[in-house]
Scaffold this motif. Structure first.
Motif, short mmCIF file in Angstrom:
data_model
loop_
_atom_site.label_atom_id
_atom_site.label_comp_id
_atom_site.label_asym_id
_atom_site.label_seq_id
_atom_site.Cartn_x
_atom_site.Cartn_y
_atom_site.Cartn_z
N TYR A 40 21.28 -48.52 18.10
CA TYR A 40 20.87 -47.59 19.21
C TYR A 40 19.82 -48.62 20.27
CZ TYR A 40 22.87 -43.34 17.85
OH TYR A 40 23.51 -42.39 17.75
N ALA A 41 18.99 -49.78 19.30
CA ALA A 41 18.26 -50.46 20.04
C ALA A 41 19.19 -51.58 20.82
CB ALA A 41 17.34 -50.92 19.19
N MET A 42 20.08 -52.02 20.08
CA MET A 42 20.91 -53.25 20.31
C MET A 42 22.03 -52.78 21.46
SD MET A 42 22.11 -54.24 16.80
CE MET A 42 23.64 -55.23 17.19
N LYS A 43 22.11 -51.10 21.83
CA LYS A 43 22.96 -50.72 22.62
C LYS A 43 24.61 -51.07 22.35
CE LYS A 43 19.51 -50.24 26.55
NZ LYS A 43 19.35 -48.58 26.30
N TRP A 44 24.55 -50.92 21.03
CA TRP A 44 26.01 -51.16 20.66
C TRP A 44 26.97 -50.50 21.30
CZ3 TRP A 44 27.96 -55.00 17.97
CH2 TRP A 44 29.10 -54.83 17.25
N LYS A 45 28.09 -51.34 21.85
CA LYS A 45 29.23 -50.74 22.53
C LYS A 45 30.20 -50.16 21.29
CE LYS A 45 33.39 -52.41 24.68
NZ LYS A 45 34.50 -52.19 23.46
N SER A 46 30.36 -48.79 21.36
CA SER A 46 31.08 -48.39 20.25
C SER A 46 32.48 -48.24 20.20
CB SER A 46 30.55 -46.90 19.77
OG SER A 46 30.60 -46.18 21.05
N ALA A 47 32.96 -48.43 21.25
CA ALA A 47 34.55 -48.23 21.69
C ALA A 47 35.45 -49.47 21.45
CB ALA A 47 34.92 -47.74 23.01
N LEU A 48 36.15 -49.44 20.47
CA LEU A 48 37.03 -50.58 20.23
C LEU A 48 38.20 -50.45 21.51
CD1 LEU A 48 38.67 -52.88 18.80
CD2 LEU A 48 39.75 -51.19 17.38
N ASP A 49 38.32 -51.57 22.27
CA ASP A 49 39.36 -51.57 23.39
C ASP A 49 39.74 -53.08 23.75
OD1 ASP A 49 37.23 -52.54 24.88
OD2 ASP A 49 36.60 -50.46 25.59
N ALA A 50 40.31 -53.13 24.92
CA ALA A 50 41.13 -54.61 25.08
C ALA A 50 39.75 -55.34 25.69
CB ALA A 50 42.01 -54.30 26.34
N ASP A 51 38.88 -54.90 25.96
CA ASP A 51 37.62 -55.68 26.50
C ASP A 51 36.93 -56.54 25.18
OD1 ASP A 51 37.69 -54.93 29.07
OD2 ASP A 51 36.48 -53.18 28.93
N ASP A 52 37.22 -56.17 23.84
CA ASP A 52 36.58 -56.93 22.66
C ASP A 52 37.50 -58.24 22.65
OD1 ASP A 52 34.93 -54.77 22.30
OD2 ASP A 52 36.32 -53.77 20.89
N ARG A 53 38.04 -58.70 23.43
CA ARG A 53 38.50 -59.97 23.53
C ARG A 53 38.98 -60.68 24.79
NH1 ARG A 53 41.96 -58.52 26.09
NH2 ARG A 53 43.75 -57.43 25.73
N GLU A 54 39.04 -62.20 24.67
CA GLU A 54 39.07 -62.67 25.81
C GLU A 54 40.63 -62.75 26.03
OE1 GLU A 54 37.21 -66.42 25.75
OE2 GLU A 54 35.13 -65.58 25.29
N GLY A 55 41.01 -62.88 27.41
CA GLY A 55 42.54 -63.34 27.52
C GLY A 55 43.30 -62.11 27.77
N LYS A 56 44.55 -62.15 27.81
CA LYS A 56 45.49 -61.07 28.07
C LYS A 56 45.85 -60.50 26.66
CE LYS A 56 47.61 -62.93 32.38
NZ LYS A 56 48.59 -63.29 33.11
N PRO A 57 46.36 -59.27 26.68
CA PRO A 57 47.07 -58.91 25.28
C PRO A 57 47.94 -59.61 24.85
CG PRO A 57 46.86 -56.89 27.06
CD PRO A 57 46.42 -58.37 27.68
N VAL A 58 47.99 -59.52 23.44
CA VAL A 58 49.13 -60.59 22.59
C VAL A 58 50.25 -59.91 23.18
CG1 VAL A 58 50.04 -61.03 20.45
CG2 VAL A 58 47.53 -60.92 20.90
N GLY A 59 50.81 -58.96 23.10
CA GLY A 59 52.20 -58.22 23.64
C GLY A 59 51.93 -57.62 24.98
N GLU A 60 53.11 -56.77 25.44
CA GLU A 60 53.16 -56.16 26.74
C GLU A 60 52.08 -54.97 26.60
OE1 GLU A 60 57.05 -54.81 27.30
OE2 GLU A 60 58.09 -56.63 27.29
N ARG A 61 51.69 -54.62 25.78
CA ARG A 61 50.52 -53.51 25.77
C ARG A 61 49.45 -53.82 24.69
NH1 ARG A 61 51.19 -50.48 21.42
NH2 ARG A 61 53.40 -50.54 20.52
N PHE A 62 48.13 -53.23 24.81
CA PHE A 62 47.12 -53.49 23.85
C PHE A 62 47.45 -52.86 22.78
CE2 PHE A 62 43.02 -51.80 22.29
CZ PHE A 62 42.62 -52.99 21.79
N ASP A 63 47.48 -53.61 21.67
CA ASP A 63 47.48 -53.32 20.27
C ASP A 63 46.36 -53.82 19.38
OD1 ASP A 63 48.38 -53.52 17.18
OD2 ASP A 63 50.35 -53.52 17.62
N PRO A 64 45.56 -52.71 19.14
CA PRO A 64 44.19 -52.99 18.44
C PRO A 64 44.20 -53.69 17.17
CG PRO A 64 44.51 -50.61 19.02
CD PRO A 64 45.87 -51.12 19.08
#
Length: 259
Positions: A40-64
């Protein structure tokens, strides 16, 4: 020893906050190197999403899973994820401390697992064959490290007993201890659970403080929970079902432990 404490409570002045401070002070005074991830003090981002990596998705859509593996392999993960992974690498033992909210951990801590446990880092490791189904459940990236849960709940201990209305605490914590800790290789110690948190006074806090100190002082002597190892011959591969001659006639979560 290097100890990581992953902490999830929004109020520093809470019971959890006091226990966390006591644990850090005691471990430090005894010569251990302690790191705290106060989510909580770190204001941790809890949602896993496409913003968790740089660049474009590996495929045509985001695959976690696929995108997580690609980002981990090519150094494209967000810095906050990398920092937590480095803490895990350094740690000899990890304490996960949280209040039991709706029969699980707070969402912010679940998000820590979702994001930090990247494919290729915490799962998706090891070879698959006719006798070995990946390095997991007793093997894996965290083999040789120890982990323990420090959990608080407002309910009575009897509510979480084998016949209690809430279900047995061992079964409630099973997805965390067996799935999130034993799966990537941790030796999982019995949890420390504190009940009826709303009724704790100075005397009971002193008692819980003493219990916590005792648990911290025996982190490396306490026998881990006796979960069955996946690749030790007790499970059929690739079905990954327990052999019929083990715990015959039984079913459910308890068959995955030898006690």
């Amino acid at each position: 020893m290097n100890i990581l404490l992953v902490f999830a409570h929004p109020e520093p002045r809470s019971l959890n906050g006091a226990l966390k401070d006591a644990a850090v002070a005691h471990l430090t005074q005894n010569g251990h190197q302690v790191q705290v991830s106060d989510l909580y003090a770190m204001k941790w981002k809890s949602a896993l999403d496409a913003d968790d990596r740089e660049g474009k998705p590996v495929g045509e859509r985001f695959d976690p899973s696929a995108d997580s593996a690609h980002a981990f392999r090519h150094g494209l993960q967000r810095d906050d994820i990398v920092r937590e992974q480095e803490k895990l690498r350094r740690a000899d033992a990890v304490i996960f401390q949280f209040p039991l909210w709706w029969f699980s951990m707070p969402a912010i801590m679940k998000g820590w697992f979702d994001r930090v446990y990247a494919c290729g880092f915490a799962y998706g490791v090891g070879e698959h064959s006719d006798s070995h189904w990946g390095d997991r459940y007793g093997e894996g990236s965290f083999a040789g490290k120890r982990a323990m849960l420090l959990v608080t709940t407002g309910g009575w201990q009897s509510h979480y007993s084998p016949r209690g209305i809430n279900g047995h605490i061992d079964e409630i914590l099973f997805p965390i201890q067996h799935g999130m800790l034993f799966y990537p290789g941790f030796e999982v110690l019995p949890p420390m659970v504190i009940y009826r948190t709303g009724k704790i006074d100075e005397a009971s806090f002193a008692d819980y403080h003493a219990q916590l100190i005792q648990r911290l002082d025996t982190l490396w002597q306490t026998p881990p929970l006796p979960f069955r190892r996946q690749n030790g011959g007790e499970y059929l591969i690739p079905e990954l079902t327990l052999r019929a001659d083990l715990a015959p006639g039984e079913r459910g979560l308890r068959i995955h432990s030898t006690r």
